[in-house]
Every structure is written in C-alpha cells, then in structure tokens.
Design a protein around this motif. Structure first.
Motif, mmCIF file in Angstrom:
data_model
loop_
_atom_site.group_PDB
_atom_site.id
_atom_site.type_symbol
_atom_site.label_atom_id
_atom_site.label_comp_id
_atom_site.label_asym_id
_atom_site.label_seq_id
_atom_site.Cartn_x
_atom_site.Cartn_y
_atom_site.Cartn_z
ATOM 1 N N LEU A 23 27.098 -7.660 -7.911
ATOM 2 C CA LEU A 23 25.856 -7.826 -8.260
ATOM 3 C C LEU A 23 25.115 -8.265 -7.027
ATOM 4 C CD1 LEU A 23 24.872 -9.218 -11.498
ATOM 5 C CD2 LEU A 23 24.197 -6.832 -10.742
ATOM 6 N N LEU A 24 25.707 -9.108 -6.314
ATOM 7 C CA LEU A 24 25.010 -9.718 -5.081
ATOM 8 C C LEU A 24 25.010 -8.184 -3.953
ATOM 9 C CD1 LEU A 24 26.603 -13.200 -4.561
ATOM 10 C CD2 LEU A 24 23.861 -12.603 -4.779
ATOM 11 N N VAL A 25 26.027 -7.713 -3.997
ATOM 12 C CA VAL A 25 26.157 -6.514 -3.058
ATOM 13 C C VAL A 25 25.221 -5.483 -3.508
ATOM 14 C CG1 VAL A 25 27.698 -4.838 -1.943
ATOM 15 C CG2 VAL A 25 28.609 -6.960 -2.162
ATOM 16 N N VAL A 26 25.284 -5.105 -4.657
ATOM 17 C CA VAL A 26 24.555 -3.956 -5.129
ATOM 18 C C VAL A 26 22.994 -4.316 -5.166
ATOM 19 C CG1 VAL A 26 23.972 -2.276 -7.278
ATOM 20 C CG2 VAL A 26 26.418 -2.981 -6.512
ATOM 21 N N LEU B 177 21.389 -6.589 -3.569
ATOM 22 C CA LEU B 177 20.872 -7.005 -2.446
ATOM 23 C C LEU B 177 19.556 -6.625 -2.002
ATOM 24 C CD1 LEU B 177 21.275 -9.376 0.012
ATOM 25 C CD2 LEU B 177 22.318 -7.498 1.195
ATOM 26 N N PRO B 178 19.309 -5.166 -1.952
ATOM 27 C CA PRO B 178 18.128 -4.574 -1.443
ATOM 28 C C PRO B 178 16.972 -4.756 -2.328
ATOM 29 C CG PRO B 178 19.908 -3.058 -1.463
ATOM 30 C CD PRO B 178 20.663 -4.096 -2.195
ATOM 31 N N ALA C 14 12.007 -7.839 -3.346
ATOM 32 C CA ALA C 14 11.519 -8.842 -4.448
ATOM 33 C C ALA C 14 10.857 -10.097 -3.436
ATOM 34 C CB ALA C 14 12.170 -9.266 -5.617
ATOM 35 N N ALA C 15 11.636 -10.382 -2.466
ATOM 36 C CA ALA C 15 11.386 -11.466 -1.763
ATOM 37 C C ALA C 15 10.107 -11.189 -0.724
ATOM 38 C CB ALA C 15 12.429 -12.048 -0.921
ATOM 39 N N ILE C 16 10.186 -9.988 -0.412
ATOM 40 C CA ILE C 16 9.122 -9.532 0.376
ATOM 41 C C ILE C 16 7.811 -9.484 -0.172
ATOM 42 C CG2 ILE C 16 7.978 -7.615 1.877
ATOM 43 C CD1 ILE C 16 10.931 -6.899 2.722
ATOM 44 N N ALA C 17 7.801 -9.061 -1.386
ATOM 45 C CA ALA C 17 6.849 -8.999 -2.365
ATOM 46 C C ALA C 17 6.266 -10.210 -2.760
ATOM 47 C CB ALA C 17 7.103 -8.024 -3.708
ATOM 48 N N GLU D 137 16.136 -14.207 -11.641
ATOM 49 C CA GLU D 137 17.134 -14.839 -11.799
ATOM 50 C C GLU D 137 18.563 -14.434 -10.935
ATOM 51 O OE1 GLU D 137 17.211 -17.042 -13.824
ATOM 52 O OE2 GLU D 137 15.736 -16.569 -15.524
ATOM 53 N N LEU D 138 18.442 -13.099 -10.268
ATOM 54 C CA LEU D 138 19.460 -12.440 -9.260
ATOM 55 C C LEU D 138 19.982 -13.587 -8.159
ATOM 56 C CD1 LEU D 138 18.322 -9.004 -9.124
ATOM 57 C CD2 LEU D 138 20.208 -9.734 -10.563
ATOM 58 N N PRO D 139 19.528 -14.399 -7.754
ATOM 59 C CA PRO D 139 20.002 -15.191 -6.699
ATOM 60 C C PRO D 139 20.914 -16.147 -7.371
ATOM 61 C CG PRO D 139 17.701 -14.961 -5.993
ATOM 62 C CD PRO D 139 17.798 -14.332 -7.618
#
Length: 462
Positions: free
Chosen positions: A284-287, A289-290, A295-298, A363-365
């Motif tokens: 999941l972290l690899v897939v 990541l984009p 989301a972080a930029i947003a 929640e992904l991180p």
C-alpha cells in the motif's frame, strides 16, 4: 446459524451465497458459450475452463461480500439489494482486471466478461425476486422460548422485532421476577412440564434471561430441555451471536472467563496477522505513495500548517505510540491543549480534510505504523491517552480492548457509524470486545472486505 471460524453466519445468508455461486458460474459459462458461438468456434468441454469460471464467480462473490449484498437490509429490501448488486458486479470486474494482470491464464476475455456480467446481473436479480421473501421470512427464522419476563427478556423481544432478525420469540416464561415487564409471559407455576411446553411450541432454542441467577436457575427444567435436543443458551451468548458484539449490560465476569475465545495471541494467528500486515503495508505504501503526495500538496494549498501531523495514541498493553496522519483540521483545532471529540459537521475540519476523512485517505500514512508493528490493519481503533483515562473510569472492561493490537480498520468501524460520545464509545467497545474474543484470520479478511463498503458509503465519517 452456522459457526464458521468462530463467526456466526445465518442459514439464510449461507444458502443465498451458495445459490449466488451457482448463478455466477452459470453466467460465466453463458458468456463463454455465447461469445464462442458468435466467433463460430467450438467451446470445448466445461472442464477445460474451470479456472476461468471460478475466477469470475470468486471475484464477484468477494465484491458482493465487500459491498454488503448479504446484509440484513439486502435480505429485506429489493431496492437496496439491486443497488448493491450493481456496485458489486462493477467492483467484481475491477477485481478480475487485477487478477488478469497477475494471472492472465485463468481469466476471461474482455468480450466474454461483458456477456457474463450482464447474465450475472439478470440472474442474481431474478434469484432474489424468486427466493428473497422466503429467505427473509419466517421459514428461516429460529423459534425461541425465553425464560424470564424482566428487562433482559424485553431486550430479546425488541431484538426479535428489528428488521432482518434471524429468530422469532414463540413464548415467554415468567420465573417469578419482581420487575416483570412482559405482560404476555406465562408463569412457570402454570406449566406442568416446561420441557413438553418448549417441544409443543416447536422451539429450537431456549434463552435464559433471568435478572437474578442466584438460587434461581431451574436446573431440572434446563436438563430436561437439553435432553430433548433443544439448544439452551445464556443471554450473553445469545446476544453476542445475534448482534455481533459483547453486550455489556448482560455481561457477567464468569461468562467472560469461561466462554471460548481470546486466542489472538496464539502462534499461528499472530504469525499470519504479522505476515499479512508487513506485506500489505509495504504494498500500500508503494502503490498509494502518489495519492499520499497529492493529498499532502492539497492540504498545504488548502490551509496553513504542515501536511502531516503526529498524535499520541494508546496501543497494545496500554503502551503509547505516535500515529502519522494527513492533517484534516486547522492547526488551532485544539488551541487549549485539551483533546476534543470530533463533532458532526465539525467546523475545525478543512475543505480538503473533509474529503480526506470521507475517503479514508487521511489514514493511509498509518501504514507506516503497521509496518513498524505498532498497529495492525485490523483491530480496535487506538484512542488518545486523555480519552482512554476517562473511558476506563466510565466503561467496564474498556482496558481489555488493549489486549489486542490496534488497527486502521476494525469490527466496530464497519458495524457502527462514527461516534463522539461516551455512549458511542460504549457501543464500539462492545464490537471491539467481540473482535478480541472471536479473532480469526477469516474475521480479519471479512473486515477488510467490508471496509470497502464503508469507504464507498461513508455514512459516519467525520
């Protein structure tokens, strides 16, 4: 009900699942035959394409479980079932696409798949038209006699009236309770032979719902009932099976001690869980990541402050750890320094944050915490230390939820909408205790699949 890997499955659901499997295999065979007929090719024997047929049926079944096709609402509402079937068949096609990428030799051609999908939708819809009312009706409901006429018996009565209930109460027997609340209950003294009474009512189960058990257990009656082949259950066991949670109101410490379960620490279960956590979190972290980066930029564009934040949570055996999440609230959300429950339409949530919460992207991180072993993919949600201190004082057995590793998703998350009160915490605790008591790899897989439903229909996200 049938108990599968310590988890109960209603007979009606199991039968419907088997019928669905037959329909899906038949739909896959139809798609294959029809397409080859168009191309004027010989289809060959059915045994030569068993992997393809099973891959189609298996993917569709997984999708149907994931979106709640077998929920009580789907068994009682044709409109609800049809909507979920449409989503399930579409989602099953996505599963098949992934399977085709991994193992192309066992999947359908795209043209075959189109016809099979159409046939599957028609077949599944017609099946529910033909047998839906029967499966959701009285035929498949267990007949229950309740010993007791107090508040506990009233809870069983209310549960039997709920939509999708898997049982019907055919009689109440008053055992001389001081606080009788079931007016139709027959007094025990008015029944000459209780075992004969239960048999005459054609009951398959007796539920012991006494308010006070000291010197009140009708042992001779219970032994005779048991020897007639009728199941006898204590109310805590009955409610656990029917509701999928450990009922705190009827719970006695002795029941918790002597009942089966709480095997999450066994070697095989722990090894399987950890192996899955490592593999899935890395993937999941690899897939994703984009997605995390976008989301972080947003988040940065939408409001001032960091894109990520760390927050202290309570984990396994009450050990503290820090979780990493995408920021969904303003940086001054807790300016006073005190932990605050999230509210419905909470004004502290940013515009981007609301979307991230509804889709669970924030929640992904936490996959990083899973990879490190501080969390698991499935388990009770970790709470903040301030909340834990308060809840342990107000809710019995709250500390027991920390006997299993916390998770990103869990049994409470897929069964109870987001809550931010003591009562909500109590309800979720009952689901968390059920998970801790009945953990198995099968239950983990079921929760992960049904998390898709929660993401697609984020009814309680805040």
């Amino acid at each position: 009900m049938i108990r599968l890997f310590k988890h109960y499955i209603p007979n009606a659901v199991l039968l419907l699942g088997l019928l669905d499997l037959i329909v899906l295999i038949a739909a896959a065979e139809f798609g294959w035959q029809y397409r080859l007929h168009q191309l004027d090719l010989a289809p060959g024997t059915i045994t030569s394409r068993v992997p393809e047929l099973l891959s189609f049926a298996g993917s569709q079944m997984l999708a149907m479980v994931a979106v709640g096709v077998y929920s009580p609402q789907a068994l009682t509402s044709m409109r609800f079932a049809t909507a979920r079937l449409l989503v399930a068949v579409s989602l099953g096609t996505i599963f098949l696409s992934v399977l085709f990428f991994l193992m192309p030799a066992i999947t359908f051609w795209r043209s075959n798949l189109l016809y099979a999908m159409a046939a599957a939708l028609v077949g599944l819809f017609l099946l529910r038209l033909l047998v839906g009312k029967t499966l959701g009706g009285q035929v498949f409901k267990r007949r229950v006699v309740v010993l007791g006429a107090g508040p506990r018996a009233q809870r069983v009565k209310a549960l039997a009236r709920a939509p999708g209930a898997g049982f019907v109460v055919v009689g109440f027997v008053s055992m001389s309770e001081a606080n009788r609340v079931i007016p139709e209950a027959i007094a025990r003294d008015a029944i000459y032979n209780l075992a004969d009474h239960v048999v005459l009512l054609n009951a398959s189960e007796v539920v012991l719902a006494l308010e006070e058990r000291r010197n009140a257990l009708p042992l001779k009656d219970l032994v005779r009932i048991k020897t007639t082949g009728v199941h006898v259950n204590e109310i805590s066991t009955f409610l656990e099976r029917e509701t999928g949670r450990v009922d705190l109101d009827s719970l006695n410490p002795s029941w918790l001690i002597f009942s089966d379960g709480f095997s999450s620490g066994r070697m095989f279960s722990s090894a399987f869980k950890r192996l899955f956590d490592i593999s899935a979190s890395l993937l999941l972290l690899v897939v994703m990541l984009p997605v995390i980066v976008l989301a972080a930029i947003a988040v940065k564009i939408d409001s001032r402050g960091p894109a990520f934040y760390r927050q202290r949570r309570v984990g396994l055996y009450n050990q503290g750890f820090d979780i990493l999440k995408l920021r969904s609230m303003r940086t001054d959300a807790e300016a006073a320094g005190q932990a605050v429950w999230a509210e419905k339409d909470d004004p502290r949530i940013t515009r981007i944050g609301r979307f991230l919460r509804q889709t669970r992207v924030d929640e992904l991180p936490q996959c990083w915490s899973v990879l490190k072993g501080e969390m698991s993919f499935v388990g009770p949600r970790p709470e903040r230390p301030q909340f834990v201190d308060d809840l342990e004082q107000q809710l019995p057995y709250y500390a027991e939820r920390h006997m299993v590793k916390p998770g990103i998703t869990g049994w409470a998350q897929i069964n109870y909408p987001y809550g931010a009160s003591i009562e909500d915490a109590r309800q979720k605790l009952e689901y968390d205790l059920y998970y801790a008591k009945n953990y198995s790899p099968f239950l983990d897989i079921l929760i992960l699949l049904q998390t898709i439903r929660v993401v697609l229909w984020p009814e309680g996200a805040r």
